[in-house]
Motif scaffolding. Structure first.
Motif, short mmCIF file in Angstrom:
data_model
loop_
_atom_site.label_atom_id
_atom_site.label_comp_id
_atom_site.label_asym_id
_atom_site.label_seq_id
_atom_site.Cartn_x
_atom_site.Cartn_y
_atom_site.Cartn_z
N ASN A 61 -10.83 -8.47 25.65
CA ASN A 61 -9.54 -8.20 26.33
C ASN A 61 -8.35 -8.56 25.45
O ASN A 61 -7.27 -7.99 25.60
N ALA A 62 -8.55 -9.51 24.55
CA ALA A 62 -7.45 -9.90 23.64
C ALA A 62 -7.32 -8.90 22.50
O ALA A 62 -6.41 -9.01 21.67
N GLY A 63 -8.24 -7.95 22.43
CA GLY A 63 -8.17 -6.93 21.37
C GLY A 63 -9.06 -7.24 20.18
O GLY A 63 -8.96 -6.59 19.14
N GLY A 64 -9.92 -8.24 20.31
CA GLY A 64 -10.82 -8.61 19.21
C GLY A 64 -10.16 -9.60 18.26
O GLY A 64 -8.94 -9.77 18.29
N ILE A 65 -10.98 -10.22 17.44
CA ILE A 65 -10.48 -11.26 16.54
C ILE A 65 -9.97 -10.63 15.24
O ILE A 65 -10.68 -9.85 14.60
N ASP A 66 -8.74 -10.95 14.87
CA ASP A 66 -8.17 -10.38 13.64
C ASP A 66 -8.72 -11.07 12.40
O ASP A 66 -9.03 -10.43 11.41
N ILE A 67 -8.79 -12.39 12.46
CA ILE A 67 -9.38 -13.11 11.32
C ILE A 67 -10.18 -14.29 11.85
O ILE A 67 -9.68 -15.07 12.67
N GLN A 68 -11.42 -14.37 11.40
CA GLN A 68 -12.31 -15.45 11.84
C GLN A 68 -12.50 -16.43 10.70
O GLN A 68 -12.97 -16.07 9.62
N LEU A 69 -12.14 -17.68 10.96
CA LEU A 69 -12.35 -18.75 9.99
C LEU A 69 -13.75 -19.33 10.22
O LEU A 69 -14.13 -19.57 11.36
N LEU A 70 -14.47 -19.57 9.13
CA LEU A 70 -15.81 -20.15 9.25
C LEU A 70 -16.01 -21.26 8.24
O LEU A 70 -15.50 -21.19 7.12
N GLY A 71 -16.78 -22.28 8.62
CA GLY A 71 -17.38 -23.20 7.66
C GLY A 71 -18.84 -22.76 7.56
O GLY A 71 -19.22 -21.70 8.04
N ILE A 72 -19.65 -23.60 6.97
CA ILE A 72 -21.08 -23.28 6.90
C ILE A 72 -21.87 -24.58 6.93
O ILE A 72 -21.47 -25.57 6.32
N GLY A 73 -22.98 -24.58 7.68
CA GLY A 73 -23.84 -25.75 7.69
C GLY A 73 -24.69 -25.77 6.42
O GLY A 73 -24.86 -24.73 5.78
N ARG A 74 -25.28 -26.93 6.10
CA ARG A 74 -26.05 -26.98 4.85
C ARG A 74 -27.31 -26.12 4.94
O ARG A 74 -27.90 -25.76 3.94
N ASP A 75 -27.73 -25.74 6.15
CA ASP A 75 -28.88 -24.84 6.30
C ASP A 75 -28.45 -23.38 6.43
O ASP A 75 -29.26 -22.51 6.77
N GLY A 76 -27.16 -23.12 6.21
CA GLY A 76 -26.69 -21.72 6.26
C GLY A 76 -26.23 -21.28 7.64
O GLY A 76 -25.98 -20.10 7.86
N HIS A 77 -26.12 -22.23 8.60
CA HIS A 77 -25.67 -21.79 9.93
C HIS A 77 -24.17 -21.55 9.96
O HIS A 77 -23.41 -22.17 9.20
#
Ligand code: GLP
Length: 259
Positions: A122-138
């Motif tokens: 409803n918000a129109g989708g995410i324009d930019i998604q910030l991510l970190g990463i777990g040491r197992d790749g999650h």
């Protein structure tokens, strides 16, 4: 996938904050996908600075966080609600009602997850998604072996992840076993993705993410299929990559473009 190698986490977070603030400047009602963990803390500090010193305006911005621990009240210090309020929301002019973090206390978890997805749509989708990463790749709390098309849901945490995140709650006994997380399919629908990874402990995860085969055993590797991903890593996290010289050349190009 654009791999950007910087000297250290501060340089990486300053660049990351610039990329996010450019999105907000271009689209005043941008929808940001936000992450927790230690990695993005200096990036949030930079956004606060840009708000205070340059008037970066969040009045019409909406945000959706990746995840929240299950059965942990939002007022508790280890919760991601608490983290986001403390690190960012309370320090900028984003409207409280425009910020979204999954409700880890939801009675009806399935309903909560479906509504979370619906709210993003409803918000129109995410324009930019910030991510970190777990040491197992999650990414988020999408642990190895998860479905690479998964949606927002309740997930179990691996022991390694519970150990890595001990500082959230102080001891392994107090660490939750479950979390509500956006799915990999949800994350992949973001228009742009910015992943940050710093330090030696992320070397294997970064190798899998950038150069590994696409496999649910390194969930972040699916990002190779996304058309607009920037991965900002420091030298320590880059050590197991085989094409470092190429990434460094590309880094120059990208950084020049960002100026
Ligand atoms: C948790 C979060 C992830 C985060 C990861 C790494 O598992 N759910 O979103 O990327 O921790 O955290 P850190 O940045 O502290 O290494």
């Amino acid at each position: 996938m654009d791999v950007i190698i910087v000297n250290d986490n501060l340089e990486g977070c300053t660049l990351g904050a610039k990329i996010i603030s450019d999105v907000v400047k271009t689209k005043s009602n941008a929808v940001l996908g936000l992450a927790t963990g230690k990695t993005p803390i200096p990036l949030y500090g930079e956004l606060v600075k840009k708000h205070n010193e340059e008037g970066l305006d969040f009045t019409n911005v909406k945000s959706f966080n990746l995840d929240e621990y299950y059965n942990v009240p939002p007022t508790k210090e280890g919760s991601y609600h608490y983290f986001m309020n403390y690190q960012l929301f309370s320090k900028i002019n984003i409207k409280k009602e425009n910020t979204h973090v999954p409700n880890g206390m939801a009675q009806d978890v399935e309903k909560e997850c479906n509504e979370y997805e619906e709210n993003i749509r409803n918000a129109g989708g995410i324009d930019i998604q910030l991510l970190g990463i777990g040491r197992d790749g999650h990414i988020g709390f999408n642990e190895p072996s998860c479905s690479l098309t998964s949606r927002t849901r309740l997930e179990a945490l691996m022991e390694d992840t519970r150990e890595a995140n001990i500082s959230d709650f102080g001891s392994i006994e107090l660490m939750p076993h479950y979390a509500i997380t956006m799915g990999i399919g949800t994350i992949m629908e973001a228009k742009e993705i910015l992943l940050l990874a710093f330090g030696e402990s992320k070397q294997d995860a970064v190798k899998g993410l950038v150069e590994g085969p696409i496999t649910s055993m390194c969930p972040a590797s699916i990002l190779q299929m996304h058309p607009n991903v920037k991965v900002i890593i420091d030298i320590a996290a880059s050590k197991k990559l085989s094409k470092i010289d190429f990434y460094k050349e590309k880094t120059k190009l990208i950084i020049n473009n960002e100026k």
